[in-house]
Design a protein around this motif. Sequence first.
Motif, PDB file in Angstrom:
ATOM      1  N   ASP A 133       8.564  -0.019  -7.931  1.00 41.88           N
ATOM      2  CA  ASP A 133       8.297   1.251  -7.832  1.00 41.88           C
ATOM      3  C   ASP A 133       8.158   1.623  -6.129  1.00 41.88           C
ATOM      4  OD1 ASP A 133       7.657   1.960 -10.093  1.00 41.88           O
ATOM      5  OD2 ASP A 133       5.331   1.934 -10.113  1.00 41.88           O
ATOM      6  N   SER A 134       7.914   0.369  -5.354  1.00 38.59           N
ATOM      7  CA  SER A 134       7.483   0.630  -3.957  1.00 38.59           C
ATOM      8  C   SER A 134       8.708   0.441  -3.182  1.00 38.59           C
ATOM      9  CB  SER A 134       6.614  -0.430  -3.633  1.00 38.59           C
ATOM     10  OG  SER A 134       7.447  -1.537  -3.617  1.00 38.59           O
ATOM     11  N   GLN A 135       9.873   0.469  -3.665  1.00 39.23           N
ATOM     12  CA  GLN A 135      11.166   0.365  -3.014  1.00 39.23           C
ATOM     13  C   GLN A 135      11.693   1.642  -2.252  1.00 39.23           C
ATOM     14  OE1 GLN A 135      14.466  -1.161  -5.225  1.00 39.23           O
ATOM     15  NE2 GLN A 135      15.149  -2.239  -3.567  1.00 39.23           N
ATOM     16  N   ARG A 166       1.803   7.551  -4.459  1.00 39.48           N
ATOM     17  CA  ARG A 166       2.240   6.136  -4.245  1.00 39.48           C
ATOM     18  C   ARG A 166       1.041   5.336  -4.349  1.00 39.48           C
ATOM     19  NH1 ARG A 166       5.289   8.928  -0.597  1.00 39.48           N
ATOM     20  NH2 ARG A 166       3.908   8.195   0.945  1.00 39.48           N
ATOM     21  N   GLY A 167       1.330   4.124  -4.471  1.00 39.19           N
ATOM     22  CA  GLY A 167       0.198   3.000  -4.232  1.00 39.19           C
ATOM     23  C   GLY A 167      -0.781   2.730  -5.516  1.00 39.19           C
ATOM     24  N   GLU A 168       0.097   3.170  -6.815  1.00 38.97           N
ATOM     25  CA  GLU A 168      -0.978   3.082  -8.023  1.00 38.97           C
ATOM     26  C   GLU A 168      -1.645   1.656  -8.299  1.00 38.97           C
ATOM     27  OE1 GLU A 168       1.072   2.522 -11.686  1.00 38.97           O
ATOM     28  OE2 GLU A 168      -0.766   3.145 -12.506  1.00 38.97           O
ATOM     29  N   SER A 169      -1.028   0.541  -7.875  1.00 40.44           N
ATOM     30  CA  SER A 169      -1.605  -0.681  -8.037  1.00 40.44           C
ATOM     31  C   SER A 169      -2.960  -0.591  -7.328  1.00 40.44           C
ATOM     32  CB  SER A 169      -0.840  -1.726  -7.658  1.00 40.44           C
ATOM     33  OG  SER A 169      -0.513  -1.676  -6.426  1.00 40.44           O
ATOM     34  N   SER A 202       0.767  -1.291  -0.098  1.00 42.90           N
ATOM     35  CA  SER A 202       0.066   0.014  -0.107  1.00 42.90           C
ATOM     36  C   SER A 202       0.946   1.307  -0.022  1.00 42.90           C
ATOM     37  CB  SER A 202      -0.896  -0.186   1.391  1.00 42.90           C
ATOM     38  OG  SER A 202      -1.779   0.854   1.318  1.00 42.90           O
ATOM     39  N   GLY A 203       0.329   2.351  -0.403  1.00 45.62           N
ATOM     40  CA  GLY A 203       1.352   3.462  -0.793  1.00 45.62           C
ATOM     41  C   GLY A 203       1.646   4.345   0.479  1.00 45.62           C
ATOM     42  N   HIS A 204       1.417   4.021   1.817  1.00 42.09           N
ATOM     43  CA  HIS A 204       1.499   4.943   2.926  1.00 42.09           C
ATOM     44  C   HIS A 204       3.119   4.894   3.313  1.00 42.09           C
ATOM     45  CE1 HIS A 204      -2.252   7.176   3.384  1.00 42.09           C
ATOM     46  NE2 HIS A 204      -2.640   6.014   2.684  1.00 42.09           N
ATOM     47  N   ALA A 205       3.745   3.638   2.957  1.00 36.72           N
ATOM     48  CA  ALA A 205       5.102   3.623   3.227  1.00 36.72           C
ATOM     49  C   ALA A 205       5.761   2.700   2.595  1.00 36.72           C
ATOM     50  CB  ALA A 205       5.168   3.145   4.852  1.00 36.72           C
ATOM     51  N   HIS A 206       7.042   2.523   2.382  1.00 38.43           N
ATOM     52  CA  HIS A 206       7.525   1.649   1.613  1.00 38.43           C
ATOM     53  C   HIS A 206       8.163   0.556   2.602  1.00 38.43           C
ATOM     54  CE1 HIS A 206       8.329   4.713  -1.570  1.00 38.43           C
ATOM     55  NE2 HIS A 206       8.746   5.603  -0.816  1.00 38.43           N
ATOM     56  N   THR A 207       7.196  -0.260   2.969  1.00 42.55           N
ATOM     57  CA  THR A 207       7.258  -1.538   3.671  1.00 42.55           C
ATOM     58  C   THR A 207       6.331  -2.594   3.485  1.00 42.55           C
ATOM     59  OG1 THR A 207       7.403  -1.911   5.922  1.00 42.55           O
ATOM     60  CG2 THR A 207       6.171  -0.315   5.510  1.00 42.55           C
TER      61      THR A 207
END
Lengths: 389, 389
Positions: free
Chosen positions: A314-316, B55-58, A207-212
């Motif tokens: 993208d999420s790294q 972030r979180g595009e997917s 999910s977009g709220h953090a890179h984890t």
Amino acid sequence: MKLHRIHSLQRKLSENGIDAAIILQHRDLFYYSGTAQPCNLIVPQKGAPLLLVRRGESFVREETWIEPYEMGGSPKQMARKLGELGISHGTLGVEFDTVPYGLIQRMAAAFPAFTLADVSPLIMEQRAVKDPDEIQLLREACARFDLMHEAAQRSIRAGMTELELSAVLADVQIRNQVEQRVFIRRWDDWLQPTGAIASGENLHRISGHAHTVTGVGLSTALPWGASDREICENDLIVVDSPINYKGYHADNARTYVAGRATPRRRDTYRDLMEVQSAALGAIRAGIPVQEVFEIGMEKVRNLGFADFFQGFGDSQGQYLGHGIGLEVDEPPVIDPRTSTPILKDMVLAVESKFIIPDFGAVFIEDTVHVTEGGYEILTRSSRDLAETG
Amino acid sequence: MKLHRIHSLQRKLSENGIDAAIILQHRDLFYYSGTAQPCNLIVPQKGAPLLLVRRGESFVREETWIEPYEMGGSPKQMARKLGELGISHGTLGVEFDTVPYGLIQRMAAAFPAFTLADVSPLIMEQRAVKDPDEIQLLREACARFDLMHEAAQRSIRAGMTELELSAVLADVQIRNQVEQRVFIRRWDDWLQPTGAIASGENLHRISGHAHTVTGVGLSTALPWGASDREICENDLIVVDSPINYKGYHADNARTYVAGRATPRRRDTYRDLMEVQSAALGAIRAGIPVQEVFEIGMEKVRNLGFADFFQGFGDSQGQYLGHGIGLEVDEPPVIDPRTSTPILKDMVLAVESKFIIPDFGAVFIEDTVHVTEGGYEILTRSSRDLAETG
């Protein structure tokens, strides 16, 4: 009596040419005044601070070490009080990162002879180094994570949902006085009390709220944390939980298998622990924060995990941890850009994870106290890959 | 597909001379775009909105009804995008009540040809009237409060602590998909998921964060909610819980006795219910909000409780409820100053309480849907004073 916190802030105000600060944000207020009741705190560069109490005076009276305090707190009253302290113009420090625009706009109108400056970086720099009392509370918070880890080891089994695991862990938290409200400084972020609980394919749905490892949550309204996914035999499971105990947050993570670990998982976890040990081993007072990051990353590259460390594609993310205390996301961020030194009595959450599509994730996070020559891990429970069920 | 929400906002922008709005706050974003992932939403007064995905595009791809969307979201990029929509100067609406000063300052620098205006009042006015889908979710949230109420009736007994009661109720919440994060619009306020749980003398110890039964919490860091006080035989207990279900909050309260109620308590509760019934009975589409307050207050005065309604002394509040939905504290506030009319399909939390030193408190709160000619209470459980143990 923690008036020394006010004195340290006053030195920073002086060094930065700020004539006075007005503290409005509740965690900063709690830090400087001892109360989390609705108050505003006026800190002049020199002389006594003044606490203005908006409500909850019967609590404030018992809690604060600031004398005097008065009732009130409107921008107009604050401007008048500052005038009475002999400060009628100059630079006024307020918290730009957290206080809403509308409120600071009203403040600016009441302080027409002042230029506003952001005092949050100075506050967070000060808060990064913990008092002995704070370190003790962080240790007690970590002891509560140990209890959660025990409960997870005892409880995880194929057939239970992530949500059922969350319920088990919430019960341990509540009965051990863990607050069910996590404080994060970033205005548009949040964590649920049991944190990120994810299993199986949810480990690599980020999910977009953090890179984890975020988990996917229960609905689009809160896309984070435990979902109603049923844990399957041999699933990997990650629990990454903040613990707010008496206002101080621990941040630790463990990885579980619902069953016995396969050789690949054992090997992957062993490699992960090599990264974590390399990063932790670099920690000592005086070393630039970015060096800890680089030493960890060198190990990541050597082990061949550069594409999967702290996410993929993208999420790294480019980080290896962060400060922690009254809020979960405190400085310093352990990343390639932070050149300031690590200081004795910082408390850091150091986190390593490999997130690999079609494999899942392995994750270890440790809350550590920085000592003169190294660090101390504040949890006592096993940090091994935990086989359960 | 809820694009009608965007169209309603555009009409409001037009009526208020705002050329475009940039929505940054996560609950507003979720309302207008369907996603709570980190995004910014550009809504021009006319034409298609544009979602910028940080972030979180997917996740966003599956969730939003906004087309097109693009990656990004920096102030500079937003200014460029607005230019491409033919809007190069004028008035730009942003959310003054929630977005931090620092962020709006960076926005202002990127939009030098624009005057900023507060768009939050228009958004909250729109959000006050609920869609059928929203009313259904609020109904499902209330059903979950009913389950908590059942569990409280079953569980409360002398000897258990407020915290143990909180643990029982949290378990019911989590296993029934209640989010363990409550959203409040006020930037410096918070509620724990099980809400205010208070017993005995804690019923009249009022923490400063609201004019209500607050409970005293576990530490000075979070002075609100359940404490470790042990419930005694014949204590009064109040449970006032927000329920976040799929993003929508119910707000209801019930009062319990650990044992059998004395005649004084029965009489006091009966009087309280007369106030609540008077207030509820006044609700219908078209009536000014303040009239509901006045009708409730007239009953309070007639019954002789004017000094104890919604608190006492310094801590007494002037209100009888509030709107509720994606956040707990939505307009309209039912108070003497709100002259706007109550509208069909508002959902209101109507709350009455007597807080009396050396007696304790009795408290009833109902989440109600406003219909054409009246209201519907969305819970189904008993609203009587509940004897337990």
